[in-house]
Design a protein around this motif. Structure first.
Motif, short mmCIF file in Angstrom:
data_model
loop_
_atom_site.label_atom_id
_atom_site.label_comp_id
_atom_site.label_asym_id
_atom_site.label_seq_id
_atom_site.Cartn_x
_atom_site.Cartn_y
_atom_site.Cartn_z
N ARG A 51 15.97 40.59 -37.68
CA ARG A 51 15.08 40.45 -36.54
C ARG A 51 14.72 41.82 -35.97
NH1 ARG A 51 16.12 36.40 -31.38
NH2 ARG A 51 14.00 36.55 -30.51
N GLY A 52 13.46 42.06 -35.81
CA GLY A 52 13.00 43.34 -35.32
C GLY A 52 12.93 44.42 -36.39
N LYS A 53 13.02 44.03 -37.66
CA LYS A 53 13.01 44.99 -38.75
C LYS A 53 11.70 45.76 -38.81
CE LYS A 53 13.50 45.15 -43.80
NZ LYS A 53 13.79 44.33 -45.01
N ARG A 54 10.60 45.04 -38.64
CA ARG A 54 9.29 45.72 -38.70
C ARG A 54 9.11 46.68 -37.54
NH1 ARG A 54 4.18 41.97 -39.76
NH2 ARG A 54 5.41 41.73 -41.67
N LEU A 55 9.58 46.29 -36.36
CA LEU A 55 9.47 47.17 -35.20
C LEU A 55 10.30 48.41 -35.39
CD1 LEU A 55 8.52 47.77 -32.31
CD2 LEU A 55 10.47 46.40 -31.50
N LEU A 56 11.53 48.25 -35.91
CA LEU A 56 12.42 49.39 -36.10
C LEU A 56 11.87 50.37 -37.13
CD1 LEU A 56 15.05 50.79 -35.44
CD2 LEU A 56 16.18 49.38 -37.17
N THR A 57 11.37 49.85 -38.24
CA THR A 57 10.81 50.73 -39.26
C THR A 57 9.56 51.45 -38.76
OG1 THR A 57 9.62 48.82 -40.18
CG2 THR A 57 11.72 49.42 -41.20
N THR A 58 8.78 50.77 -37.89
CA THR A 58 7.61 51.42 -37.30
C THR A 58 8.02 52.57 -36.38
OG1 THR A 58 6.37 49.34 -37.40
CG2 THR A 58 5.52 51.07 -35.95
N LEU A 59 9.07 52.35 -35.59
CA LEU A 59 9.55 53.39 -34.69
C LEU A 59 10.11 54.59 -35.45
CD1 LEU A 59 11.32 51.26 -31.93
CD2 LEU A 59 9.11 52.42 -31.78
#
Length: 292
Positions: A99-107
């Motif tokens: 959960r939140g993998k896409r957000l973390l990789t974007t950051l």
């Protein structure tokens, strides 16, 4: 002439369409890589004095210049190893659904997009003598004077760590995502623990990818220049080989020596990469059973 008709005519003449597509790529490589390398190599053998090897001799006989090789290795090797080593456990936990993998990789891409200059400026504001970190330490009574973490080795080290970790992490994550998870599940049914599954299955399959990631991260760190100037000591402990090349070319106006230093820089990188890829050749090179 329509595209199908052109493709058919090329096929009749025995000309593969893929070969035609390779022509612009070959021209691109020749113009932007091969020609500059050959020009710089030839220029390095044309010093004003000392014969064809005069520029190389001037570099290696001067301890102040020669030591820049070791200074750069002291920065780039630990940073590359640490970035790759820290990326593995984090990427291992995130390789599945997270959960939140896409957000973390974007950051994580943010430090890459900011670049080394803005990252170094942020380090000065955070780790500098008047930065937040030292204010917290002094306010908490942990130290009486600011801790020196910039304009020295550690300032450059942290800068390379921040800018290089996202690059290494995303590469390791992509390699881990290509390993078939059913291999570990099969080992789990045979009673293998999580540590045994990682050590005996995942790590051997991941090791070739780690070698490639290390090579790319090392080259990125070895070519450090802005960080060594902004948050380092460019005349002392962080005088890296790229600064020596810049000094020879734009302060001494000795372009032959600058080219020679650049060639030496490339040779050192090739030696480290050759050792790493030689070790990689002894590892597993088959399919990982997944996307890879």
């Amino acid at each position: 002439m329509s595209r199908p008709a052109l493709t058919h005519r090329l096929a009749e003449r025995g000309i593969d369409r893929q070969i035609l597509l390779l022509v612009p790529a070959a021209v691109f490589v020749l113009v932007l890589f091969v020609y500059p390398f050959c020009y710089g190599l030839g220029l390095s053998f044309q010093p004003e004095r000392g014969g064809p090897l005069g520029a190389y001799r001037a570099f290696f006989t001067d301890p102040y210049e020669r030591n820049t090789i070791w200074t750069t290795l002291k920065l780039s090797l630990p940073v590359a190893l640490l970035n790759v080593g820290v990326s593995v456990p984090i990427a291992y936990r995130m390789r599945g659904r997270f959960r939140g993998k896409r957000l973390l990789t974007t950051l994580l891409v943010v430090p890459i997009t900011l670049g080394t200059v803005l990252t170094a400026q942020g380090l000065l504001n955070f780790l500098g003598p008047a930065g937040w970190f030292n204010r917290i330490l002094i306010g908490a009574g942990l130290t009486d004077a600011p801790v020196r973490l910039t304009n020295n080795y550690w300032g450059v080290f942290f800068s390379l760590l921040i800018t290089g970790f996202p690059f290494a992490f995303l590469l390791v994550l992509s390699y881990l995502s290509g390993i078939d998870p059913t291999l570990e599940r099969a080992a789990a049914t045979l009673g293998a623990s999580r540590t045994q599954r990682f050590r005996r299955i995942t790590l051997p399959l991941l090791a070739p990818g780690l070698a490639t990631t290390f090579c790319l991260t090392f080259v990125l760190a070895f070519s450090v220049f802005p960080s060594a100037v902004l948050v380092g000591d460019p005349a002392g402990e962080t005088r890296v080989i790229s600064i020596a090349a810049w000094h020879a070319g734009y302060e001494q106006y000795d372009y032959a020596k600058a080219s020679a230093i650049a060639i030496v820089m490339g040779l050192v990188e090739l030696v480290v990469i050759a050792i790493t890829l030689g070790w990689r050749a002894t590892l597993f090179t088959g399919s990982t059973g997944g996307k890879g």
